[in-house]
Design an enzyme around this catalytic site. Structure first.
Site, short mmCIF file in Angstrom:
data_model
loop_
_atom_site.label_atom_id
_atom_site.label_comp_id
_atom_site.label_asym_id
_atom_site.label_seq_id
_atom_site.Cartn_x
_atom_site.Cartn_y
_atom_site.Cartn_z
CD GLU A 22 -71.46 -36.32 100.96
OE1 GLU A 22 -70.95 -37.39 100.61
OE2 GLU A 22 -71.69 -36.02 102.14
CD GLU A 43 -75.14 -34.02 106.06
OE1 GLU A 43 -74.05 -34.50 106.44
OE2 GLU A 43 -75.70 -34.37 105.01
O1 9MR Z 1 -73.99 -39.98 110.06
C1 9MR Z 1 -73.98 -40.94 109.03
C2 9MR Z 1 -73.30 -42.21 109.51
O2 9MR Z 1 -74.11 -42.82 110.50
C3 9MR Z 1 -73.07 -43.15 108.37
O3 9MR Z 1 -72.31 -44.25 108.81
C4 9MR Z 1 -72.36 -42.44 107.25
C5 9MR Z 1 -72.16 -43.36 106.08
O4 9MR Z 1 -71.83 -42.71 104.93
O5 9MR Z 1 -73.12 -41.32 106.84
C6 9MR Z 1 -73.23 -40.38 107.85
O6 9MR Z 1 -73.95 -39.26 107.36
C7 9MR Z 1 -73.30 -38.54 106.32
C8 9MR Z 1 -74.38 -37.93 105.48
O7 9MR Z 1 -75.25 -38.92 105.02
C9 9MR Z 1 -73.81 -37.16 104.31
N1 9MR Z 1 -72.84 -36.18 104.75
C10 9MR Z 1 -71.82 -36.67 105.63
C11 9MR Z 1 -72.43 -37.37 106.82
C12 9MR Z 1 -71.38 -37.77 107.80
O8 9MR Z 1 -70.54 -38.73 107.23
#
Ligand code: 9MR
Length: 362
Positions: free
Chosen positions: A171, A279
């Site tokens: 990102e 994802e």
């Molecule tokens: O699914 C993840 C969630 O449990 C966390 O709280 C969050 C914190 O940033 O991250 C989520 O996963 C993310 C992933 O690492 C990167 N792309 C976006 C995902 C959804 O937010």
């Protein structure tokens, strides 16, 4: 040669009993149709992972270490998926909570679960502006650059040989129409921070595929997609080690599945990298949701270098966007319509298997 000896030799008889062209055509078509029906029903895989594997691909899920004691969850995981991504356990705040004090316990639980069952592991993620531990958030400049590189090196070295693909950088591009890099403490260490992270990851684990991963890079016309494309193109031209691009593909009303998604997949692939859907989740329900899952799978199968799909959770209740019921299993672990469409699309597609896994290129 008579018919019997022709059959024995495997070659056609030169003189067949006269038969009208129409009858021959009908008999021929019937045989072909029977063969198709027999072969598809005989070989139709019954799980996502098995079906994807038949196409030379993986089908994975993001999982959480603290759910590995939930028997419904683990039952679905072990039955359906042949790849996992730790949802949070490999992030920087989890693996290096204090500077130079590494913590791999929860990530190891996931990696060990996967490897002992022959599943691949997608590592997520080595360098990111978000979920940094407090000590890193407070750093800048050369100290931060060195801390980031040390983190990449230490974590990738610890997991060397166990990771199929690493999201090396996550990102790093801004939303909106600028096509610019996202402002962050890492970006402020210099524009070359991304390639520095990739070089460190390659040195630490030469066997892992190294990916750049981002969201809202699904629509080919978006400035962010084009900016990531240009970066990958530049890396390939200059020999910066990169093997794959991850499209997160979180779809909802604000970020809908784009009709040019296949163009995005094939355009990145044409740069000489694998493309992975990393994802995937699609908010919605019923037929609308199922048909979007079907199209995503069809698009991946149509692009030889789209070599794997990961959904971001197992049951709707496991999702970071549970209110959007975006996954393939309901809260009770039952298969949804979206699951059936996904499996059907996997079983139906696959005329274009990925090239045999190329070793990292640089
Ligand atoms: O699914 C993840 C969630 O449990 C966390 O709280 C969050 C914190 O940033 O991250 C989520 O996963 C993310 C992933 O690492 C990167 N792309 C976006 C995902 C959804 O937010």
């Amino acid at each position: 040669m008579n018919n019997a000896s022709a059959r024995a030799s495997g070659r056609p008889a030169t003189r067949l009993r006269p038969r009208s062209a129409l009858v021959s055509a009908v008999v021929g078509l019937a045989l072909v149709a029977t063969a198709v029906v027999v072969s598809s029903s005989a070989s139709a895989a019954t799980t996502l992972g098995a079906s994807a594997a038949e196409k030379g691909r993986y089908f994975g899920a993001a999982i959480a270490a603290n759910k590995l004691s939930d028997s419904t969850y683990v039952g679905i995981l072990n039955r359906e998926f042949n790849s996992v991504t730790p949802e949070n356990e490999m992030k920087i705040d989890a693996t290096e909570p204090q500077q130079n004090q590494f913590s791999f316990t929860n990530a190891d639980r996931i990696v060990n679960h996967a490897i002992s069952r022959g599943m691949k592991v997608r590592g997520h993620t080595l360098a990111w502006h978000s979920q940094q531990p407090g000590w890193m958030q407070n750093m800048s400049g050369t100290a931060l650059r060195n801390a980031m590189l040390n983190h990449v090196t230490r974590v990738a070295t610890y997991y060397r040989g166990k990771i199929d693909s690493w999201d090396v950088v996550n990102e790093a591009f801004a939303d909106g129409g600028s096509g610019a890099r996202r402002d962050s403490n890492l970006q402020r260490t210099g524009n070359d921070w991304i390639e520095a992270a990739f070089r460190a990851a390659r040195a630490a684990d030469p066997g892992a595929k190294l990916c750049y991963n981002d969201y809202n890079t699904d629509d080919w016309t978006h400035a962010k997609t084009q900016a990531v494309y240009r970066m990958v193109q530049d890396f390939k031209q200059r020999g910066v080690p990169i093997d794959c691009v991850g499209l997160q593909s979180h779809f909802n009303a604000q970020s809908p599945y784009p009709s040019n998604y296949r163009t995005t997949l094939s355009s990145f692939a044409a740069l000489g990298v694998d493309v992975q859907i990393t994802e995937l989740d699609i908010e919605g329900s019923g037929t609308q949701q199922a048909e979007t899952y079907r199209r995503v799978v069809q698009d991946c199968l149509a692009v030889p270098r789209c070599n794997g799909i990961t959904v971001w959770g197992i049951r709707d209740s496991d999702s970071w966007r549970s209110y959007g019921t975006p996954l393939l299993f309901d809260n009770n672990g039952n298969k949804k319509q979206a699951y059936n469409a996904t499996l059907e699309a996997l079983n139906a597609g696959g005329t274009t298997p990925p090239p045999t896994t190329a070793p990292p290129t640089t």
